[in-house]
Design a protein around this motif. Structure first.
Motif, PDB file in Angstrom:
ATOM      1  N   TYR A  58      47.501  46.712  39.802  1.00  0.00           N
ATOM      2  CA  TYR A  58      46.203  46.965  39.178  1.00  0.00           C
ATOM      3  C   TYR A  58      46.255  48.202  38.295  1.00  0.00           C
ATOM      4  O   TYR A  58      46.594  49.284  38.760  1.00  0.00           O
ATOM      5  CB  TYR A  58      45.125  47.168  40.247  1.00  0.00           C
ATOM      6  N   GLU A  60      43.434  48.545  36.477  1.00  0.00           N
ATOM      7  CA  GLU A  60      41.987  48.658  36.354  1.00  0.00           C
ATOM      8  C   GLU A  60      41.354  48.866  37.728  1.00  0.00           C
ATOM      9  O   GLU A  60      42.005  48.690  38.744  1.00  0.00           O
ATOM     10  CB  GLU A  60      41.400  47.394  35.699  1.00  0.00           C
ATOM     11  N   TRP A  61      40.107  49.242  37.724  1.00  0.00           N
ATOM     12  CA  TRP A  61      39.282  49.362  38.916  1.00  0.00           C
ATOM     13  C   TRP A  61      38.605  48.009  39.116  1.00  0.00           C
ATOM     14  O   TRP A  61      38.169  47.382  38.155  1.00  0.00           O
ATOM     15  CB  TRP A  61      38.256  50.456  38.649  1.00  0.00           C
ATOM     16  N   GLU A  62      38.546  47.505  40.364  1.00  0.00           N
ATOM     17  CA  GLU A  62      37.886  46.226  40.615  1.00  0.00           C
ATOM     18  C   GLU A  62      37.097  46.268  41.922  1.00  0.00           C
ATOM     19  O   GLU A  62      37.586  46.757  42.936  1.00  0.00           O
ATOM     20  CB  GLU A  62      38.903  45.079  40.689  1.00  0.00           C
ATOM     21  N   TYR A  63      35.876  45.774  41.852  1.00  0.00           N
ATOM     22  CA  TYR A  63      35.048  45.552  43.033  1.00  0.00           C
ATOM     23  C   TYR A  63      35.082  44.048  43.304  1.00  0.00           C
ATOM     24  O   TYR A  63      34.938  43.246  42.376  1.00  0.00           O
ATOM     25  CB  TYR A  63      33.605  45.996  42.774  1.00  0.00           C
ATOM     26  N   ILE A  90      36.767  47.762  47.140  1.00  0.00           N
ATOM     27  CA  ILE A  90      37.125  48.339  45.855  1.00  0.00           C
ATOM     28  C   ILE A  90      38.642  48.405  45.816  1.00  0.00           C
ATOM     29  O   ILE A  90      39.268  48.927  46.747  1.00  0.00           O
ATOM     30  CB  ILE A  90      36.534  49.748  45.682  1.00  0.00           C
ATOM     31  N   ARG A  92      41.513  50.062  43.647  1.00  0.00           N
ATOM     32  CA  ARG A  92      41.624  51.126  42.647  1.00  0.00           C
ATOM     33  C   ARG A  92      42.871  50.958  41.785  1.00  0.00           C
ATOM     34  O   ARG A  92      43.871  50.376  42.224  1.00  0.00           O
ATOM     35  CB  ARG A  92      41.649  52.476  43.352  1.00  0.00           C
ATOM     36  N   SER A 111      35.311  44.270  37.117  1.00  0.00           N
ATOM     37  CA  SER A 111      36.456  45.151  36.855  1.00  0.00           C
ATOM     38  C   SER A 111      36.236  45.932  35.575  1.00  0.00           C
ATOM     39  O   SER A 111      35.534  45.500  34.665  1.00  0.00           O
ATOM     40  CB  SER A 111      37.768  44.354  36.791  1.00  0.00           C
TER      41      SER A 111
END
Length: 113
Positions: A58, A60-63, A90, A92, A111
């Protein structure tokens, strides 16, 4: 333009993909993505995958919110996290490891790179 968007797959044709061959570790997972928002580096929608395992990283940040199924995220140190219906997490930037779909999994995601 509406300022509200229902998070649903109704009337949206999914993008269907598979993990790149060099990332695939097991199975033949098929990913379906219903993208609802793509604006200013923000992506939101629904994602579903059939069983299989692949390497993931990753930037990117993703919830994520898991609607159904069972997946396991395992980091490079071997720490495994089960993702099941009702769970939200989350992820990170910098996470590197594997994503294993044990039972077909459906998630909401947001994201930002």
């Amino acid at each position: 333009m509406s300022f509200l968007q229902r998070v649903a797959r109704d009337g949206i044709t999914p993008e269907v993909t598979r993990p790149a061959a060099e990332k695939l570790l097991a199975g033949d997972p098929v990913h379906s993505t219903w993208l609802l928002e793509d604006a200013d580096g923000l992506y939101c929608g629904l994602w579903q995958s059939t069983p299989g395992t692949w390497r993931t990283s990753y930037s990117e940040w993703e919830y994520v919110y898991i609607h159904s199924g069972h997946s396991i995220l395992t980091d490079l140190n071997g720490n495994a996290t089960d993702l099941r219906a009702g769970d939200s997490y989350i992820i990170r930037p910098g996470f590197v490891g594997t994503w294993q779909v044990v039972e077909t999994t459906l998630k909401d995601f947001v994201s930002r790179g």
